[in-house]
Design a protein around this motif. Structure first.
Motif, PDB file in Angstrom:
ATOM      1  N   GLU A  96      74.595 -52.834  -0.011  1.00 56.80           N
ATOM      2  CA  GLU A  96      74.201 -54.225   0.172  1.00 56.80           C
ATOM      3  C   GLU A  96      74.903 -55.123  -0.665  1.00 56.80           C
ATOM      4  O   GLU A  96      75.010 -56.463  -0.329  1.00 56.80           O
ATOM      5  CB  GLU A  96      72.501 -54.048   0.025  1.00 56.80           C
ATOM      6  CG  GLU A  96      71.768 -53.360   0.977  1.00 56.80           C
ATOM      7  CD  GLU A  96      70.393 -53.899   0.767  1.00 56.80           C
ATOM      8  OE1 GLU A  96      70.237 -55.033   0.295  1.00 56.80           O
ATOM      9  OE2 GLU A  96      69.409 -52.924   1.066  1.00 56.80           O
ATOM     10  N   LEU A  97      75.757 -54.796  -1.568  1.00 59.21           N
ATOM     11  CA  LEU A  97      76.229 -55.557  -2.669  1.00 59.21           C
ATOM     12  C   LEU A  97      77.831 -55.657  -2.337  1.00 59.21           C
ATOM     13  O   LEU A  97      78.350 -56.485  -2.716  1.00 59.21           O
ATOM     14  CB  LEU A  97      76.188 -54.934  -3.978  1.00 59.21           C
ATOM     15  CG  LEU A  97      76.775 -55.861  -5.264  1.00 59.21           C
ATOM     16  CD1 LEU A  97      76.053 -57.452  -5.184  1.00 59.21           C
ATOM     17  CD2 LEU A  97      76.329 -55.389  -6.469  1.00 59.21           C
ATOM     18  N   VAL A  98      78.323 -54.907  -1.224  1.00 57.70           N
ATOM     19  CA  VAL A  98      79.746 -54.818  -0.994  1.00 57.70           C
ATOM     20  C   VAL A  98      80.120 -55.517   0.358  1.00 57.70           C
ATOM     21  O   VAL A  98      79.358 -55.169   1.479  1.00 57.70           O
ATOM     22  CB  VAL A  98      80.018 -53.297  -0.876  1.00 57.70           C
ATOM     23  CG1 VAL A  98      81.559 -53.313  -0.784  1.00 57.70           C
ATOM     24  CG2 VAL A  98      79.848 -52.542  -2.208  1.00 57.70           C
ATOM     25  N   GLU A  99      81.105 -56.346   0.376  1.00 56.28           N
ATOM     26  CA  GLU A  99      81.679 -57.228   1.577  1.00 56.28           C
ATOM     27  C   GLU A  99      82.472 -56.146   2.215  1.00 56.28           C
ATOM     28  O   GLU A  99      83.608 -55.618   1.791  1.00 56.28           O
ATOM     29  CB  GLU A  99      82.382 -58.368   0.972  1.00 56.28           C
ATOM     30  CG  GLU A  99      82.850 -59.305   2.141  1.00 56.28           C
ATOM     31  CD  GLU A  99      81.720 -59.761   2.940  1.00 56.28           C
ATOM     32  OE1 GLU A  99      81.573 -59.888   4.184  1.00 56.28           O
ATOM     33  OE2 GLU A  99      80.588 -60.320   2.542  1.00 56.28           O
ATOM     34  N   TRP A 102      82.811 -49.921   2.587  1.00 51.18           N
ATOM     35  CA  TRP A 102      83.025 -49.156   1.362  1.00 51.18           C
ATOM     36  C   TRP A 102      83.746 -47.920   1.706  1.00 51.18           C
ATOM     37  O   TRP A 102      83.385 -47.167   2.599  1.00 51.18           O
ATOM     38  CB  TRP A 102      82.063 -48.855   0.501  1.00 51.18           C
ATOM     39  CG  TRP A 102      82.071 -48.095  -0.676  1.00 51.18           C
ATOM     40  CD1 TRP A 102      81.750 -46.802  -0.993  1.00 51.18           C
ATOM     41  CD2 TRP A 102      83.079 -48.569  -1.813  1.00 51.18           C
ATOM     42  NE1 TRP A 102      82.131 -46.581  -2.149  1.00 51.18           N
ATOM     43  CE2 TRP A 102      83.171 -47.596  -2.820  1.00 51.18           C
ATOM     44  CE3 TRP A 102      83.637 -49.764  -2.016  1.00 51.18           C
ATOM     45  CZ2 TRP A 102      83.432 -47.736  -3.974  1.00 51.18           C
ATOM     46  CZ3 TRP A 102      84.018 -49.884  -3.461  1.00 51.18           C
ATOM     47  CH2 TRP A 102      83.978 -48.886  -4.209  1.00 51.18           C
ATOM     48  N   ARG A 121      72.593 -55.159  -8.387  1.00 54.65           N
ATOM     49  CA  ARG A 121      72.389 -56.257  -7.520  1.00 54.65           C
ATOM     50  C   ARG A 121      71.528 -57.128  -8.018  1.00 54.65           C
ATOM     51  O   ARG A 121      71.575 -58.463  -7.809  1.00 54.65           O
ATOM     52  CB  ARG A 121      71.887 -55.433  -6.249  1.00 54.65           C
ATOM     53  CG  ARG A 121      71.770 -56.414  -4.873  1.00 54.65           C
ATOM     54  CD  ARG A 121      71.088 -55.969  -3.871  1.00 54.65           C
ATOM     55  NE  ARG A 121      70.787 -54.704  -3.688  1.00 54.65           N
ATOM     56  CZ  ARG A 121      69.741 -54.026  -3.466  1.00 54.65           C
ATOM     57  NH1 ARG A 121      68.591 -54.943  -3.069  1.00 54.65           N
ATOM     58  NH2 ARG A 121      69.767 -52.721  -3.204  1.00 54.65           N
ATOM     59  N   TYR A 130      74.407 -61.892  -8.131  1.00 44.20           N
ATOM     60  CA  TYR A 130      75.338 -62.693  -7.838  1.00 44.20           C
ATOM     61  C   TYR A 130      74.958 -63.795  -6.439  1.00 44.20           C
ATOM     62  O   TYR A 130      73.877 -63.579  -5.958  1.00 44.20           O
ATOM     63  CB  TYR A 130      76.423 -61.482  -6.965  1.00 44.20           C
ATOM     64  CG  TYR A 130      76.995 -60.664  -8.317  1.00 44.20           C
ATOM     65  CD1 TYR A 130      77.656 -61.093  -8.934  1.00 44.20           C
ATOM     66  CD2 TYR A 130      76.254 -59.239  -8.536  1.00 44.20           C
ATOM     67  CE1 TYR A 130      78.341 -60.155 -10.003  1.00 44.20           C
ATOM     68  CE2 TYR A 130      76.798 -58.597  -9.307  1.00 44.20           C
ATOM     69  CZ  TYR A 130      77.712 -58.762 -10.037  1.00 44.20           C
ATOM     70  OH  TYR A 130      78.284 -57.831 -10.890  1.00 44.20           O
ATOM     71  N   ARG A 132      76.922 -63.983  -4.103  1.00 48.51           N
ATOM     72  CA  ARG A 132      77.884 -63.422  -2.984  1.00 48.51           C
ATOM     73  C   ARG A 132      77.915 -62.040  -3.138  1.00 48.51           C
ATOM     74  O   ARG A 132      77.543 -61.424  -3.983  1.00 48.51           O
ATOM     75  CB  ARG A 132      79.151 -64.052  -2.911  1.00 48.51           C
ATOM     76  CG  ARG A 132      80.103 -63.815  -4.278  1.00 48.51           C
ATOM     77  CD  ARG A 132      81.293 -64.374  -4.232  1.00 48.51           C
ATOM     78  NE  ARG A 132      82.133 -64.049  -5.455  1.00 48.51           N
ATOM     79  CZ  ARG A 132      82.755 -62.766  -5.631  1.00 48.51           C
ATOM     80  NH1 ARG A 132      82.833 -61.855  -4.901  1.00 48.51           N
ATOM     81  NH2 ARG A 132      83.374 -62.648  -6.763  1.00 48.51           N
ATOM     82  N   ARG A 133      78.465 -61.231  -2.018  1.00 51.96           N
ATOM     83  CA  ARG A 133      78.851 -60.038  -2.160  1.00 51.96           C
ATOM     84  C   ARG A 133      79.987 -59.857  -2.889  1.00 51.96           C
ATOM     85  O   ARG A 133      81.070 -60.575  -2.757  1.00 51.96           O
ATOM     86  CB  ARG A 133      78.905 -59.391  -0.825  1.00 51.96           C
ATOM     87  CG  ARG A 133      77.483 -59.170  -0.051  1.00 51.96           C
ATOM     88  CD  ARG A 133      77.456 -58.514   1.271  1.00 51.96           C
ATOM     89  NE  ARG A 133      76.468 -58.157   1.759  1.00 51.96           N
ATOM     90  CZ  ARG A 133      76.134 -57.410   2.870  1.00 51.96           C
ATOM     91  NH1 ARG A 133      77.160 -56.845   3.220  1.00 51.96           N
ATOM     92  NH2 ARG A 133      74.725 -57.198   3.368  1.00 51.96           N
ATOM     93  N   THR A 135      83.776 -58.005  -3.349  1.00 56.11           N
ATOM     94  CA  THR A 135      84.773 -57.212  -2.366  1.00 56.11           C
ATOM     95  C   THR A 135      85.080 -55.624  -2.594  1.00 56.11           C
ATOM     96  O   THR A 135      84.976 -55.250  -4.037  1.00 56.11           O
ATOM     97  CB  THR A 135      86.150 -57.849  -2.365  1.00 56.11           C
ATOM     98  OG1 THR A 135      86.690 -57.868  -3.830  1.00 56.11           O
ATOM     99  CG2 THR A 135      86.086 -59.330  -1.994  1.00 56.11           C
TER     100      THR A 135
END
Length: 295
Positions: A96-99, A102, A121, A130, A132-133, A135
């Motif tokens: 959920e934290l990664v744009e 993965w 998170r 954060y 934003r997510r 990268t």
């Protein structure tokens, strides 16, 4: 016993320190993975530093700074655990934290579901760390810069001591809030004991070492729980193998014993607690040095 391997001081700026053993080497290794407070330059949280630091095992590195005097190397991380938690597996990435996608394996992780995975998170409670997510490249860079050096160094220390003695006793040093909270495995509001010892439900350490730790602490007047609510995590499970003489024990200390949880300042109890931890350390060192027999 073979000739003890030379263990030198190591300093990786902003990442870790290894304090080498002083005096007669012993078959022990200590580490404090969560006491780091240095904010990396590439860390841009959406919360103030105080909220980042609330998760830290503040002062634990100072509480155990006697470890080298027991003949044991002491490994200390310098960065916040919520920035990158070395006590998590690389499989504990919080998607959920990664744009984007993965590209590496993950697992169903209770810690990641709580927002306390490899990278947190939440800073604390429901405060998002954060705005934003992150990268894929950012997460990979943290792994390479922080997670791998810490794990590589810990494994090298454990291997060196095990190679010299045929056994190694790893003491993984932590602290815990006095009361369970929204991000913890125990219910919010749970009043915690003075110490929680974690041996991964009996899988990471021989029972005699754990029993000695519990009995010593209780003899000093402390309340002690085993594996509840903390049984240990990646640093205890990844490199332990009791059948091969590789033992890991996690020690969680209730923060109310030594610090004000609001100001993060040491209290009058710090000095007495440190003295008691040194008594514990010497008892464990004697056990380890005697080949698993209480002195």
């Amino acid at each position: 016993m073979t000739q003890p391997a030379r263990i030198d001081a190591v300093e990786i700026d902003g990442v870790l320190t290894v304090v080498p053993p002083r005096g007669t080497p012993s078959p022990m290794v200590f580490d404090s993975p969560h006491s780091g407070l240095m904010l990396p330059e590439d860390f841009h949280p959406a919360v103030p530093p105080g909220l980042v630091h609330i998760a830290a095992d503040t002062h634990v590195d100072a509480l155990f700074d006697f470890a080298p005097d027991l003949g044991a190397p002491f490994l200390v991380a310098h960065f916040p655990r919520s920035f990158l938690d070395v006590n998590r597996s690389l499989l504990d990435v919080d998607l959920e934290l990664v744009e984007g996608d993965w590209p590496h394996p993950v697992r169903d992780s209770a810690s990641a579901r709580r927002g306390m995975g490899l990278i947190w998170r939440y800073a604390w409670g429901d405060a998002a760390m954060y705005d934003r997510r992150l990268t894929v490249a950012e997460v990979e860079a943290r792994i390479e810069r922080y997670w791998r050096p810490y794990h590589d160094r810990l494994k090298a220390l454990l291997d060196a001591v095990h190679g010299a003695f045929g056994r190694v006793y790893h003491v993984n040093c932590h602290s815990m809030p006095a009361i369970g909270h929204a991000l913890s495995p125990d219910p919010a509001g749970t009043v915690r004991p003075d110490f929680v010892l974690g041996d991964y439900d009996g899988a990471s350490c021989e029972p005699g070492f754990v029993r000695l730790a519990a009995e010593t602490l209780r003899g000093l007047g402390y309340s002690v729980s085993l594996n509840v609510p903390f049984r240990g995590a990646e640093l205890v499970s990844a490199y332990s193998d009791p059948a091969r003489g590789r033992h890991s024990l996690q020690i969680e200390i209730n923060r109310r014993l030594y610090m004000d949880e609001d100001s993060r300042e040491r209290t009058a109890g710090f000095a007495a607690l440190r003295g008691h931890l040194e008594i514990l350390g010497r008892a464990l060192r004697n056990y380890a040095a005697n080949g698993g027999v209480e002195a």
